[in-house]
Design a protein around this motif. Sequence first.
Motif, mmCIF file in Angstrom:
data_model
loop_
_atom_site.group_PDB
_atom_site.id
_atom_site.type_symbol
_atom_site.label_atom_id
_atom_site.label_comp_id
_atom_site.label_asym_id
_atom_site.label_seq_id
_atom_site.Cartn_x
_atom_site.Cartn_y
_atom_site.Cartn_z
ATOM 1 N N THR A 102 0.846 -1.195 0.000
ATOM 2 C CA THR A 102 0.000 0.000 0.000
ATOM 3 C C THR A 102 0.879 1.242 0.000
ATOM 4 O O THR A 102 1.839 1.326 0.772
ATOM 5 N N ARG A 103 0.540 2.187 -0.842
ATOM 6 C CA ARG A 103 1.244 3.469 -0.842
ATOM 7 C C ARG A 103 0.616 4.373 0.207
ATOM 8 O O ARG A 103 -0.609 4.521 0.261
ATOM 9 N N ILE A 104 1.456 4.980 1.047
ATOM 10 C CA ILE A 104 0.961 5.900 2.075
ATOM 11 C C ILE A 104 1.700 7.227 1.966
ATOM 12 O O ILE A 104 2.695 7.338 1.248
ATOM 13 N N GLU A 105 1.208 8.234 2.678
ATOM 14 C CA GLU A 105 1.774 9.590 2.613
ATOM 15 C C GLU A 105 1.854 10.052 1.157
ATOM 16 O O GLU A 105 2.870 10.585 0.700
ATOM 17 N N SER A 106 0.766 9.862 0.438
ATOM 18 C CA SER A 106 0.777 10.130 -1.005
ATOM 19 C C SER A 106 0.872 11.611 -1.342
ATOM 20 O O SER A 106 1.088 11.953 -2.508
ATOM 21 N N ASP A 107 0.713 12.483 -0.342
ATOM 22 C CA ASP A 107 0.813 13.921 -0.610
ATOM 23 C C ASP A 107 2.248 14.432 -0.511
ATOM 24 O O ASP A 107 2.491 15.631 -0.666
ATOM 25 N N LYS A 108 3.201 13.557 -0.261
ATOM 26 C CA LYS A 108 4.595 13.975 -0.072
ATOM 27 C C LYS A 108 5.472 13.411 -1.192
ATOM 28 O O LYS A 108 5.208 12.342 -1.729
ATOM 29 N N GLN A 109 6.523 14.166 -1.507
ATOM 30 C CA GLN A 109 7.426 13.805 -2.589
ATOM 31 C C GLN A 109 8.837 13.586 -2.034
ATOM 32 O O GLN A 109 9.185 14.086 -0.973
ATOM 33 N N ALA A 110 9.640 12.875 -2.798
ATOM 34 C CA ALA A 110 11.062 12.678 -2.494
ATOM 35 C C ALA A 110 11.277 12.192 -1.063
ATOM 36 O O ALA A 110 12.142 12.688 -0.337
ATOM 37 N N ILE A 111 10.502 11.200 -0.642
ATOM 38 C CA ILE A 111 10.638 10.645 0.706
ATOM 39 C C ILE A 111 11.907 9.799 0.775
ATOM 40 O O ILE A 111 12.196 9.005 -0.113
ATOM 41 N N ARG A 112 12.665 9.974 1.848
ATOM 42 C CA ARG A 112 13.950 9.299 1.982
ATOM 43 C C ARG A 112 14.343 9.197 3.454
ATOM 44 O O ARG A 112 13.721 9.797 4.304
ATOM 45 N N LYS A 113 15.360 8.442 3.719
ATOM 46 C CA LYS A 113 15.980 8.275 5.041
ATOM 47 C C LYS A 113 14.947 7.890 6.099
ATOM 48 O O LYS A 113 14.662 8.644 7.031
ATOM 49 N N LEU A 114 14.403 6.692 5.954
ATOM 50 C CA LEU A 114 13.478 6.147 6.940
ATOM 51 C C LEU A 114 14.266 5.633 8.139
ATOM 52 O O LEU A 114 15.226 4.871 7.969
ATOM 53 N N ILE A 115 13.849 6.025 9.363
ATOM 54 C CA ILE A 115 14.484 5.511 10.577
ATOM 55 C C ILE A 115 13.401 5.231 11.606
ATOM 56 O O ILE A 115 12.626 6.126 11.977
ATOM 57 N N LEU A 116 13.357 3.997 12.077
ATOM 58 C CA LEU A 116 12.422 3.601 13.119
ATOM 59 C C LEU A 116 12.958 4.054 14.474
ATOM 60 O O LEU A 116 14.164 3.959 14.744
ATOM 61 N N SER A 117 12.085 4.539 15.331
ATOM 62 C CA SER A 117 12.500 4.991 16.662
ATOM 63 C C SER A 117 13.004 3.815 17.486
ATOM 64 O O SER A 117 12.614 2.656 17.255
ATOM 65 N N PRO A 118 13.873 4.070 18.470
ATOM 66 C CA PRO A 118 14.398 2.968 19.294
ATOM 67 C C PRO A 118 13.326 2.153 19.997
ATOM 68 O O PRO A 118 13.521 0.946 20.223
#
Length: 764
Positions: free
Chosen positions: A165-181
């Motif tokens: 599923t695609r989410i946050e479809s209103d945003k572009q150039a999404i990068r650098k995903l980091i999960l919180s500790p």
Amino acid sequence: MPLRPETDRQYWQIQTGVGLMRMMGALRMATAVAALLMASSAMAQDRPWPHAPVHGGSDVAGTSLSIDQLYQPQSLVGTSPEGYSWSRNGETVLFLWNDAGYSFRDVWSYSPRTGKKTQLTFLGRDSKPEAEARGISQAVMLDDGRVAFTLGGQLHVRAADGTVTRIESDKQAIRKLILSPDGKSLAFIAGNPSDARNRVTSGGVLWVRPSAASQDKAARRVAGADDPKIYIEDYQWSDDSRAIAFQQADDRAMPERDIFYHAKGEQQNNRVIRAFPGDETTRASVGHVDLASGQVRMFERPDAKHHIWGFGLSANGKRLFVSGSDMQAKEHTIYVYDVTTGARETFYQLREDKHLRPDWQVAWAPKDDGLIILTDRDGWLHLYHQRAAGQAPRQITKGEWEIASFEVDAARSQIYFTANKSYLSDRQIYRVPVSGGAVEQVSGAAAGTHEPVYAPGFRHIADWYSNDTTPPELFVIDTARPAKPAQVTKSPRPEFYTQTWANIGYAEFPSHVDGVNLLARISLPANYDPAKKYPVIVGSVYSDAVRNQWGGRRAHPTWGLDQYFVSQGYIVLNVNVRGSWGQGRDHNQTQLHSYGETDINDLESGVRFLIDKGYADPKRIGIWGSSYGGLMTIMSLSKKPGVYAAGIAGAPATNVWHAYPAQMWIMGPPDGPDMPARYEAQSALYQAKGIKDPLMIIHGTRDPVVLYSDTIALAEQMIDREQMFELVTLPGGNHAWASDNLRQTRFAFKKMAEFFDRNVKDRK
């Protein structure tokens, strides 16, 4: 850590005065190992000796494949596994890979406990858009078993049942995903709302969203500006997941430049933010956001134009370090801030007026007991522990070898690091107690290059591994039992194993100018004949060009071109020129203010070595390189007439007045009393008068790094002086012209091969 038994060979090292010709003759015998050991007592068993061909026999020089066959949509050497990411519990590693050798990388997982490898997405079968041609760029495992990943700058989530599923479809150039500790939140950087109207930069705003499917709400913005020229570059979570520290860049003072070019039948414009030496540059700052209150604090630095090389929150979240330097990378400074008050103290500072390389790295020591600092203060890049501001740092490691990177295992009070301790061309994994003591090698005995990603708790290591005969693969190392790593991927196509590849080894020899020890990587035809003298290709020339990994360098896809040259009867030579990493500060500092001088002397030393040992035909030596390598090529042809029969300069950096400001680390500032003479002495544009031998220039017209207009300026001067040359223009080609697209790669490499055959190999 070999791909197959044939690559786990003995090791050799050629010392000055040991005949390469004698060794290679021995290697062609059936009793190669015994003959090699008898050839010279000066040999050491720490280098991979050129292996006998698995197929084809000693009468075959190399691969039978053409350039078109070596470079195909379905790669012969496979697709390198990339993007390693561990789950929070350390039970699963995600990686991006294509098991069929195509460029699109899907998400895969591997469990060290079960040994099971699983493909999680199958988007490569249906993806056609050019923007998605290289596949998924990052993947992160969420605690509920779902996987968040980016594709074409969009955020997607794969559910446990495989649904995407695609989410946050209103945003572009999404990068650098980091999960919180704590696993409850997912942070990422996305383009500014005004990005669609801005042609210069994609901007960057920091967002945080719940990670659990039951809280599948939209992300909230926590840091960043509406102006796309102010953007978040990097960030990190606090250990308690309550705050985020981030680095912000401000490009508003930098000039914008139009790069006009013709492609697809019309004029186009690649408008970029681009500074030259002396121009205003990016202003960098570090901030901290408390997620509960939304309060943002920016930490003041004495000069925001100076470089930032790293930052980090302490484990208790109360302090923040910022590691930086002046614009010329001569003075390394570490500030430590009180997160609550913003108070700043100078924790560490060292100035070295001849310093060239900002290879520093900093991390908090276990229990926040000061900082661990990677610095070359003793002349070699080593680890130090400094407990308090102004205190003399205690050295942890030492020796005439260098550390490339490290991570602190706080729970066990030890440090994991990669270094060339085993040999100059290697990158092995080691560990050492923070208190100092014995250094233990973790990556096993096989030579090569390791690029590790450590699991939480450091129980396992996801290891990108390659050597001269092994294309990159993913291995997983159990740090409690490191001797038997698990091979996860097998990337090359079956046809890879039916080909004969080059014999590759290493030589050390002195500079013919100042006697400094130099290192070279040498690729020989598999049927090398010591009675013959061979044509030689020097290149692709660049700094940091000698590495024990498939193809030698990762930056350009020249592995196939090199193998093709060897199969056509050339020797390929790469020299670790001054200014390169790995041989200590004194070795690289001789490159200061010396583009096109010390470096090209080192290249000539390599040529002289091959000629002296009877390998090379002195009348048939070619040279080539791209970018800085193009500068060295043109300087070599001009300043050393007769050494090279011909040269090829790709995207040549002919005018250092138009370099990036960071090149001032070597070039120096543009406002000194010895200007403009010093910059002109380092610019091929002003030093090309001596070129008499054949020169080919290859350049893409939309290149924002090295301007095509500088190539035209050089061409105009050479035409005025009636100097003959060949110009290969790549319409719309970028700086990495060998990587833009397969069609262009094949075209350019075939032009190069034809040029060298005509002017080097077939020269009478």
